[in-house]
Design a protein around this motif. Structure first.
Motif, PDB file in Angstrom:
ATOM      1  N   GLU A  30      31.362  48.675  56.648  1.00 25.17           N
ATOM      2  CA  GLU A  30      31.625  47.302  56.201  1.00 25.17           C
ATOM      3  C   GLU A  30      30.362  46.457  56.348  1.00 25.17           C
ATOM      4  N   SER A  31      29.779  46.481  57.536  1.00 29.24           N
ATOM      5  CA  SER A  31      28.604  45.639  57.796  1.00 29.24           C
ATOM      6  C   SER A  31      27.858  46.207  59.006  1.00 29.24           C
ATOM      7  N   THR A  32      26.552  46.388  58.878  1.00 28.34           N
ATOM      8  CA  THR A  32      25.790  46.918  60.026  1.00 28.34           C
ATOM      9  C   THR A  32      25.761  45.891  61.160  1.00 28.34           C
ATOM     10  N   ASN A  33      25.789  44.597  60.831  1.00 30.73           N
ATOM     11  CA  ASN A  33      25.862  43.590  61.902  1.00 30.73           C
ATOM     12  C   ASN A  33      27.150  43.762  62.702  1.00 30.73           C
ATOM     13  N   LYS A  34      28.248  43.996  61.970  1.00 35.23           N
ATOM     14  CA  LYS A  34      29.537  44.151  62.653  1.00 35.23           C
ATOM     15  C   LYS A  34      29.514  45.401  63.535  1.00 35.23           C
ATOM     16  N   GLU A  52      25.220  51.900  52.248  1.00 36.99           N
ATOM     17  CA  GLU A  52      26.039  50.944  51.488  1.00 36.99           C
ATOM     18  C   GLU A  52      26.893  50.130  52.459  1.00 36.99           C
ATOM     19  N   GLN A  53      27.025  48.829  52.188  1.00 34.16           N
ATOM     20  CA  GLN A  53      27.948  48.000  52.986  1.00 34.16           C
ATOM     21  C   GLN A  53      29.068  47.525  52.067  1.00 34.16           C
ATOM     22  N   THR A  54      30.299  47.674  52.525  1.00 39.04           N
ATOM     23  CA  THR A  54      31.418  47.249  51.686  1.00 39.04           C
ATOM     24  C   THR A  54      31.797  45.790  51.948  1.00 39.04           C
ATOM     25  N   GLY A  55      31.305  45.242  53.071  1.00 35.45           N
ATOM     26  CA  GLY A  55      31.609  43.834  53.368  1.00 35.45           C
ATOM     27  C   GLY A  55      30.388  43.159  53.978  1.00 35.45           C
ATOM     28  N   GLY A  56      29.229  43.352  53.334  1.00 31.65           N
ATOM     29  CA  GLY A  56      27.982  42.753  53.845  1.00 31.65           C
ATOM     30  C   GLY A  56      28.138  41.244  53.985  1.00 31.65           C
ATOM     31  N   ARG A  57      27.590  40.712  55.078  1.00 32.68           N
ATOM     32  CA  ARG A  57      27.781  39.279  55.345  1.00 32.68           C
ATOM     33  C   ARG A  57      26.459  38.538  55.308  1.00 32.68           C
ATOM     34  N   GLY A  58      26.495  37.326  54.785  1.00 31.08           N
ATOM     35  CA  GLY A  58      25.313  36.485  54.752  1.00 31.08           C
ATOM     36  C   GLY A  58      25.483  35.272  55.651  1.00 31.08           C
ATOM     37  N   ARG A  59      24.493  34.400  55.632  1.00 32.08           N
ATOM     38  CA  ARG A  59      24.569  33.176  56.434  1.00 32.08           C
ATOM     39  C   ARG A  59      25.651  32.267  55.876  1.00 32.08           C
ATOM     40  N   LEU A  60      26.098  31.348  56.700  1.00 32.98           N
ATOM     41  CA  LEU A  60      27.059  30.321  56.326  1.00 32.98           C
ATOM     42  C   LEU A  60      28.319  30.909  55.683  1.00 32.98           C
ATOM     43  N   ALA A  63      29.054  36.133  51.276  1.00 31.38           N
ATOM     44  CA  ALA A  63      29.037  37.597  51.182  1.00 31.38           C
ATOM     45  C   ALA A  63      27.614  38.039  50.818  1.00 31.38           C
ATOM     46  N   TRP A  64      27.278  39.277  51.185  1.00 34.19           N
ATOM     47  CA  TRP A  64      25.952  39.811  50.844  1.00 34.19           C
ATOM     48  C   TRP A  64      26.156  41.130  50.096  1.00 34.19           C
ATOM     49  N   SER A  65      25.807  41.136  48.832  1.00 38.34           N
ATOM     50  CA  SER A  65      26.002  42.325  48.006  1.00 38.34           C
ATOM     51  C   SER A  65      25.094  43.458  48.497  1.00 38.34           C
ATOM     52  N   TRP A  73      19.782  47.797  54.263  1.00 40.10           N
ATOM     53  CA  TRP A  73      20.830  47.018  54.948  1.00 40.10           C
ATOM     54  C   TRP A  73      20.775  47.449  56.403  1.00 40.10           C
ATOM     55  N   ALA A  74      20.150  46.649  57.239  1.00 35.06           N
ATOM     56  CA  ALA A  74      19.830  47.117  58.590  1.00 35.06           C
ATOM     57  C   ALA A  74      20.012  45.999  59.616  1.00 35.06           C
ATOM     58  N   SER A  75      20.383  46.399  60.828  1.00 36.18           N
ATOM     59  CA  SER A  75      20.541  45.431  61.919  1.00 36.18           C
ATOM     60  C   SER A  75      19.800  45.937  63.152  1.00 36.18           C
ATOM     61  N   LYS A 117      12.663  33.709  43.683  1.00 33.73           N
ATOM     62  CA  LYS A 117      14.029  34.235  43.794  1.00 33.73           C
ATOM     63  C   LYS A 117      14.151  35.031  45.086  1.00 33.73           C
ATOM     64  N   LYS A 118      15.377  35.135  45.571  1.00 33.22           N
ATOM     65  CA  LYS A 118      15.570  35.745  46.897  1.00 33.22           C
ATOM     66  C   LYS A 118      15.538  37.270  46.833  1.00 33.22           C
ATOM     67  N   VAL A 119      14.639  37.852  47.641  1.00 36.76           N
ATOM     68  CA  VAL A 119      14.542  39.314  47.707  1.00 36.76           C
ATOM     69  C   VAL A 119      15.082  39.818  49.048  1.00 36.76           C
ATOM     70  N   CYS A 120      15.162  38.916  50.026  1.00 34.31           N
ATOM     71  CA  CYS A 120      15.618  39.325  51.374  1.00 34.31           C
ATOM     72  C   CYS A 120      16.301  38.164  52.080  1.00 34.31           C
ATOM     73  N   GLY A 121      17.329  38.487  52.834  1.00 36.98           N
ATOM     74  CA  GLY A 121      17.993  37.485  53.671  1.00 36.98           C
ATOM     75  C   GLY A 121      18.148  38.020  55.089  1.00 36.98           C
ATOM     76  N   VAL A 122      18.227  37.103  56.043  1.00 33.77           N
ATOM     77  CA  VAL A 122      18.344  37.488  57.451  1.00 33.77           C
ATOM     78  C   VAL A 122      19.560  36.790  58.061  1.00 33.77           C
ATOM     79  N   LEU A 123      20.363  37.538  58.768  1.00 33.12           N
ATOM     80  CA  LEU A 123      21.501  36.959  59.487  1.00 33.12           C
ATOM     81  C   LEU A 123      21.423  37.393  60.945  1.00 33.12           C
TER      82      LEU A 123
HETATM   83  C1  BTN Z   1      21.631  35.701  54.034  1.00 26.37           C
HETATM   84  O1  BTN Z   1      20.609  35.491  53.406  1.00 26.37           O
HETATM   85  O2  BTN Z   1      22.637  35.024  53.842  1.00 26.37           O
HETATM   86  C2  BTN Z   1      21.622  36.775  55.081  1.00 26.37           C
HETATM   87  C3  BTN Z   1      21.897  38.146  54.515  1.00 26.37           C
HETATM   88  C4  BTN Z   1      21.868  39.223  55.580  1.00 26.37           C
HETATM   89  C5  BTN Z   1      22.296  40.564  55.057  1.00 26.37           C
HETATM   90  C6  BTN Z   1      22.136  41.658  56.075  1.00 26.37           C
HETATM   91  S1  BTN Z   1      22.323  43.264  55.387  1.00 26.37           S
HETATM   92  C7  BTN Z   1      22.374  43.966  56.972  1.00 26.37           C
HETATM   93  C8  BTN Z   1      23.164  43.052  57.853  1.00 26.37           C
HETATM   94  N1  BTN Z   1      24.580  43.316  57.769  1.00 26.37           N
HETATM   95  C9  BTN Z   1      25.251  42.332  57.214  1.00 26.37           C
HETATM   96  O3  BTN Z   1      26.487  42.327  57.014  1.00 26.37           O
HETATM   97  N2  BTN Z   1      24.432  41.325  56.911  1.00 26.37           N
HETATM   98  C10 BTN Z   1      23.069  41.619  57.283  1.00 26.37           C
END
Ligand code: BTN
Length: 258
Positions: A30-34, A52-60, A63-65, A73-75, A117-123
């Motif tokens: 679902e999510s490597t953070n989780k 692959e993450q089936t429920g990747g999460r972003g800030r605020l 969702a993170w595709s 997709w790494a934590s 354009k956004k190439v990377c996000g950090v949570l």
């Molecule tokens: C954002 O820009 O909103 C943050 C995106 C963070 C995505 C990464 S992918 C690996 C890790 N696992 C998640 O569910 N989210 C972060």
């Protein structure tokens, strides 16, 4: 069928990832953070990574595709020895990625951009033990070899492949990011964010632009003018300077995504 074979052939090999501790690899989760937040007995500076993450999460709460085979997709799992400012670590994770992706910039606090354009996000997420932060999970999502985005994302998201026309080894890119991140982290533990301020400012695409500061649900027009030595954004609103903390607000540019 070809796509599935490509994914299998280009899978990230956990043995090739260089981290100071352990690599926890998932074909799908679902999510490597989780995963990292729920795991027990994990050594400091380990890495959780998924194809692959089936429920990747972003800030605020966004969702993170995270489709299979095309991104990182790494934590990173940290056990801070002393109280670490999680907002500053978030900025520094963005800086680590920005050092590695040529020509990239940072949209404060931590989105890495190519061509605006956004190439990377950090949570970054903290796990508490009573009042104390016992673990920090630094989640990093990088669109590496993604060939296209759906209509909803295509005007704000991009990938290294879309911008350069070249497919990139995700293992190599990830190893470079990890090296930069741990170098930065070691310095950060000793001296905090201040030593990175100049470099961060040089790479920050938000500075000297008009932005909308979204605070408590209200949109306020401002101009981004500085980054403090703690990593906060300084904005001018009607000739008055205000300090904005990454945890409190969202900042939007007036032009494009940035
Ligand atoms: C954002 O820009 O909103 C943050 C995106 C963070 C995505 C990464 S992918 C690996 C890790 N696992 C998640 O569910 N989210 C972060």
């Amino acid at each position: 069928m070809k796509r599935i074979l490509d994914i299998l052939k280009n899978r990230i090999k956990p043995k090739k990832i260089r981290v100071p501790a352990k690599v926890y690899y998932f074909r799908e989760t679902e999510s490597t953070n989780k995963e990292a937040k729920l795991a027990t007995g994990v050594p400091d500076r380990s890495l959780f990574i998924a194809e692959e993450q089936t429920g990747g999460r972003g800030r605020l709460g966004r969702a993170w595709s995270s489709p299979a085979g095309c991104g990182i997709w790494a934590s990173i799992y940290l056990k801070p020895q002393k109280e670490s400012d999680i907002s500053q670590l978030t900025l520094l994770a963005g800086l680590a990625v920005c050092r590695v992706i040529e020509n990239s910039k940072i949209k404060w606090p931590n989105d890495v951009l190519l061509d605006d354009k956004k190439v990377c996000g950090v949570l970054c997420e903290a796990v508490m033990d009573g009042e104390r932060v016992s673990r920090v999970i630094v989640g990093i999502g990088i669109n590496v070899n993604t060939e296209s985005f759906d209509d909803e994302l295509s005007d704000k998201a991009t990938s290294v492949y879309i911008e350069t026309g070249k497919k990139v080894s995700r293992e190599r890119l990830l190893n470079n990011v990890l090296k930069e991140f741990f170098d930065i982290y070691d310095e950060f533990i000793k001296g905090g964010f201040a030593g990175f301020r100049d470099e961060y400012k040089k790479k920050c695409a938000t500075l000297f632009r008009d932005v909308i500061v979204i605070k408590n649900g209200e949109n306020v027009r401002a101009r981004a003018v500085d980054i403090t030595e703690n990593g906060e954004l300084v904005v001018e609103i009607n000739n008055t300077r205000e300090i904005v903390n990454a945890g409190e607000v969202s900042v939007r540019g007036l032009l494009g995504y940035n």
